[in-house]
Motif scaffolding. Structure first.
Motif, short mmCIF file in Angstrom:
data_model
loop_
_atom_site.label_atom_id
_atom_site.label_comp_id
_atom_site.label_asym_id
_atom_site.label_seq_id
_atom_site.Cartn_x
_atom_site.Cartn_y
_atom_site.Cartn_z
N SER A 94 0.81 -1.22 0.00
CA SER A 94 0.00 0.00 0.00
C SER A 94 0.84 1.27 0.00
O SER A 94 0.50 2.25 -0.67
CB SER A 94 -0.94 0.01 1.20
OG SER A 94 -1.98 -0.93 1.01
N THR A 117 -4.48 -2.98 0.03
CA THR A 117 -5.73 -3.04 0.78
C THR A 117 -5.96 -1.84 1.70
O THR A 117 -7.05 -1.70 2.26
CB THR A 117 -5.76 -4.33 1.63
OG1 THR A 117 -4.49 -4.49 2.27
CG2 THR A 117 -6.04 -5.55 0.76
N TYR A 217 4.76 -7.97 6.48
CA TYR A 217 5.07 -8.70 5.25
C TYR A 217 5.93 -9.92 5.56
O TYR A 217 6.70 -9.94 6.52
CB TYR A 217 5.79 -7.78 4.26
CG TYR A 217 4.92 -6.63 3.77
CD1 TYR A 217 3.56 -6.83 3.49
CD2 TYR A 217 5.45 -5.36 3.58
CE1 TYR A 217 2.77 -5.78 3.04
CE2 TYR A 217 4.65 -4.31 3.13
CZ TYR A 217 3.32 -4.52 2.86
OH TYR A 217 2.54 -3.49 2.41
N ASP A 241 -2.93 -10.59 4.64
CA ASP A 241 -2.48 -11.04 3.32
C ASP A 241 -0.98 -10.87 3.10
O ASP A 241 -0.39 -11.60 2.31
CB ASP A 241 -3.28 -10.35 2.21
CG ASP A 241 -3.28 -8.83 2.29
OD1 ASP A 241 -2.74 -8.28 3.26
OD2 ASP A 241 -3.84 -8.20 1.37
N1 PHE Z 1 -2.46 -5.90 1.07
C1 PHE Z 1 -1.04 -5.62 1.18
C2 PHE Z 1 -0.86 -4.12 1.24
O1 PHE Z 1 -1.77 -3.40 0.99
C3 PHE Z 1 -0.27 -6.22 0.04
C4 PHE Z 1 -0.43 -7.70 -0.18
C5 PHE Z 1 -1.54 -8.22 -0.81
C6 PHE Z 1 0.54 -8.60 0.23
C7 PHE Z 1 -1.72 -9.60 -1.01
C8 PHE Z 1 0.39 -9.96 0.02
C9 PHE Z 1 -0.76 -10.47 -0.57
O2 PHE Z 1 0.18 -3.61 1.53
#
Ligand code: PHE
Length: 365
Positions: A94, A117, A217, A241
């Protein structure tokens, strides 16, 4: 950085429609960019094999931002001013998408992030879209799972204070978990790329949590998990995620067995179009696609459908066509974009064990 024509055609030639993509192809979160690029390329190849769009072939120019927001912003400027792309795909993280969105919005070039997200990304303006759910939902999903399924009363949080994503999820999780009657025993912070997490983990341990929410992460989470176990913290970890990478298991070993994270898709989903995508992806790249690959594929498909529908190839025309995306059959769920240009989709919870994930449940919005 080298451009990769996605399935043939001269990038930028008169018979070609050129798209742009920005991702972390190298650096600490390299699997994010690589998986996304593979998914995008597969969609572009399929579209070209089916005759292209508006009588032209599609190509993608990809720039590597090494996972850095400043590089991501510069790549967008290059895509717009030099390459003159009609639309931009990316980023995953993001914080990088936020840096890109600013530039794309100012230039009136539509941008679709496959997988960012954090809610503020699409708030950058009416040219910025996403094909995934947002963190107010994702954070709620894990808070509810911790409270109702795992029956936890006391949870600690360990957040990445350099990531808009992690900070956003921490806020939502804390609020929702408390609303459901749970208690947050501690909120500790690290900065992505740190290697020693022991001081914060010791502080967390003293508060006796039944679980620890780590919305970071994979590259950091893998190391955090190992150090937590070394400190004698044996409770489950929970995440979002951002954990999704095959590298998570290399880094964590068995340290995440019995832990959970929320995600966009499960490869166990029996939906025929999802299974066809998995088979095609395996044939092309040799490995099970992660959520990034699936969402990269879906973002390119939505972009292609919008370009086909748009009355011309101008920014406003393509923007308007994307905005109308409704009931689009994505491999990571059906995509309908709301008035805030976000997709409203379900989330899955996955359990980690024995070097892989298993599907636990689906949570609908
Ligand atoms: N949703 C995370 C973000 O916004 C990124 C991500 C998405 C990482 C899907 C892994 C899997 O930073």
């Amino acid at each position: 950085q080298p451009a990769t024509p996605g399935g043939g055609g001269t990038p930028g030639g008169a018979d070609t429609i050129l798209l742009g993509e920005v991702g972390s192809l190298t650096g600490a979160q390299a699997t994010f960019g690589i998986s996304t690029r593979n998914g995008v390329d597969l969609a572009i190849k399929e579209a070209n094999a089916a005759g292209g769009v508006k009588g032209k072939k599609l190509a993608v120019r990809v720039y590597d931002d090494q996972g850095k927001p400043e590089e991501a912003a510069q790549a967008v400027t290059r895509l717009i001013t030099q390459d003159k792309v009609v639309l931009i795909l990316g980023e995953v993280a993001s914080s990088n998408s936020l840096a890109m969105a600013e530039k794309a919005q100012a230039a009136g070039v539509p941008m679709i992030t496959p997988s960012s997200t954090n809610p503020t990304v699409t708030q950058k303006g009416d040219y910025i879209f996403r094909v995934c759910f947002i963190d107010p939902f994702q954070g709620f999903v894990m808070a509810k799972f911790a409270r109702e399924n795992l029956k936890m009363d006391q949870v600690a949080i360990f957040q990445d204070n350099k990531s808009a994503y992690s900070i956003g999820l921490t806020e939502v999780f804390s609020k929702k978990f408390a609303e459901m009657g749970g208690k947050i025993t501690a909120t500790e912070s690290y900065s992505q790329g740190d290697t020693d997490f022991r001081a914060q983990l010791t502080a967390i341990k003293r508060t006796k949590p039944q679980g620890i929410y780590v919305p970071g992460y994979y590259n950091d989470v893998g190391i955090i998990a190992r150090q937590a176990r070394e400190q004698g913290l044996t409770v489950p970890l929970m995440g979002g995620d951002g954990w999704d990478s095959e590298k998570l298991f290399e880094l964590a070993g068995n340290a995440l067995d019995g832990s959970y994270f929320s995600n966009h898709y499960s490869p166990d989903n029996p939906d025929p179009k999802t299974q066809k995508f998995i088979a095609d992806y395996k044939a092309a790249y040799g490995g099970v696609p992660d959520a990034l690959a699936a969402l990269g594929y879906d973002s390119a498909k939505v972009a292609i459908a919008a370009i086909e529908k748009a009355k011309d190839l101008s920014g406003p025309a393509i923007r308007d066509a994307i905005a109308q995306t409704k009931d689009f059959p994505g491999v990571a769920g059906t995509i309908t974009l709301d008035s805030n240009r976000n997709a409203v989709k379900s989330a899955v919870i996955l359990k980690v064990g024995d070097g892989k994930t298993t599907f636990v449940t689906t949570v609908n919005p």
